[in-house]
Design an enzyme around this catalytic site. Structure first.
Site, PDB file in Angstrom:
ATOM      1  N   SER A 207       0.809  -1.212   0.000  1.00 27.96           N
ATOM      2  CA  SER A 207       0.000   0.000   0.000  1.00 27.96           C
ATOM      3  C   SER A 207       0.847   1.269   0.000  1.00 27.96           C
ATOM      4  O   SER A 207       0.511   2.246  -0.665  1.00 27.96           O
ATOM      5  CB  SER A 207      -0.932   0.010   1.214  1.00 27.96           C
ATOM      6  OG  SER A 207      -1.696  -1.166   1.269  1.00 27.96           O
ATOM      7  N   HIS A 254       0.842   4.146   4.557  1.00 28.90           N
ATOM      8  CA  HIS A 254       0.160   4.817   3.458  1.00 28.90           C
ATOM      9  C   HIS A 254       0.619   6.268   3.333  1.00 28.90           C
ATOM     10  O   HIS A 254       0.959   6.736   2.238  1.00 28.90           O
ATOM     11  CB  HIS A 254      -1.356   4.786   3.682  1.00 28.90           C
ATOM     12  CG  HIS A 254      -1.930   3.409   3.653  1.00 28.90           C
ATOM     13  ND1 HIS A 254      -3.254   3.141   3.942  1.00 28.90           N
ATOM     14  CD2 HIS A 254      -1.370   2.206   3.362  1.00 28.90           C
ATOM     15  CE1 HIS A 254      -3.476   1.838   3.830  1.00 28.90           C
ATOM     16  NE2 HIS A 254      -2.345   1.259   3.484  1.00 28.90           N
TER      17      HIS A 254
END
Length: 307
Positions: A207, A254
């Protein structure tokens, strides 16, 4: 009188009366290459291609072509293969996931590490990046949540779909080498932020790298003057996903990937033209890696009381 028969210099058995306009040698239809004036032979075309400087994009790489997104394919395959290894050998996750600092007890279990000057308790061993396992900063980005968890295989599926949709666009604009560097730097940046904020929390997933590609796509779109309305909607969706996914994945990874990917692409896109060369960009990438390494070392020193 008829002109004497002449033969192609590459195919002596072929009679021809056409000459290469550069070297003046006789050439047959198989050896003819269209030119602005007349035809060129194969060797003259090849020589001309070597001497012509290839056009560069605004990001410093070669002008984008319709070539297949090979790097994106390879990254997807590597992530899927890593997941297969996870399924076959579940211990792989614990061994290679991103983990800043934890203790391995006498029973082999993981325990929280409080750090500081108290040192490591007797019978326990410090593990993670703080324990010298720096490879976790990258290996964790190729692992995903095991299939027996709540999110499970969907973690891999969502990330690979995002990588496929965004990666091939970014790869086409930056070129393979810059794209791969961006992907790895974004993954590294995400892991570094995990180490800074939540060193005791394990994290896995591509991610961080994917969020870096999303930020890169945004910067590329602005630099190329595209319609930003759909791009803004796309990025807004990614930011919402970052908040929602914090319930079961690492929001630090992230955010770290997003910031790193945006920063790297901004440098590629908006640096003065004289600095958009392969050598300067390589030096910039090395400098960023060195900076992240210093950040990790300082944080590790603070955790272990060595500062």
């Amino acid at each position: 009188m008829e002109a004497a028969a002449t033969a192609c210099y590459r195919h002596p058995s072929f009679e021809t009366y056409v000459r290469c306009t550069r070297c003046d040698r006789y050439i047959c239809p198989d050896c003819m290459r269209e030119a602005a004036v007349g035809h060129h032979c194969v060797e003259c075309v090849r020589e001309g291609q070597r001497s012509v400087r290839r056009a560069r994009s605004v990001f410093g790489g070669e002008v984008p072509t319709a070539a297949a997104p090979v790097v994106t394919y390879v990254l997807i395959v590597l992530n899927v293969l890593a997941y297969v290894v996870e399924v076959v050998r579940p211990a792989t996750v614990e061994r290679f996931e991103m983990l800043g600092a934890a203790l391995v007890g006498p029973d082999g279990g993981l325990y929280s590490y409080t750090g500081g000057t108290t040192g490591t308790p007797l019978g326990f061993e410090l593990t993670g990046v703080a324990g010298g396992e720096w490879y976790r900063l990258l290996t964790g980005a190729f692992l995903h949540l095991p299939p027996d968890t709540s999110f499970g295989v969907m973690h891999l599926v969502f990330n690979m779909l995002a990588l496929w949709n965004i990666g091939r666009v970014v790869e086409g604009q930056l070129g393979r080498a810059r794209y791969l560097a961006l992907y790895l730097l974004s993954a590294l940046g995400g892991s570094v932020l995990v180490h800074l904020i939540s060193p005791g929390t394990p994290a896995v997933g591509a991610s961080g790298a994917v969020f870096g590609l999303a930020a890169s796509f945004y910067v590329i779109s602005r630099r190329l003057g595209r319609d930003m309305r759909p791009v803004n909607q796309f990025i807004a969706g990614f930011l919402i996903w970052m908040v929602v996914s914090a319930l079961f994945t690492s929001w630090e990874g992230h955010l770290g990937g997003l910031l790193t990917g945006g920063l790297v692409t901004y440098g590629l896109a908006y640096a003065p033209s004289r600095l958009r060369t392969s050598g300067v960009q390589l030096a910039g990438g090395v400098a960023l890696v060195a900076l992240l390494a210093v950040v990790v070392a300082v944080r590790t020193a603070a955790l272990t009381g060595a500062a």
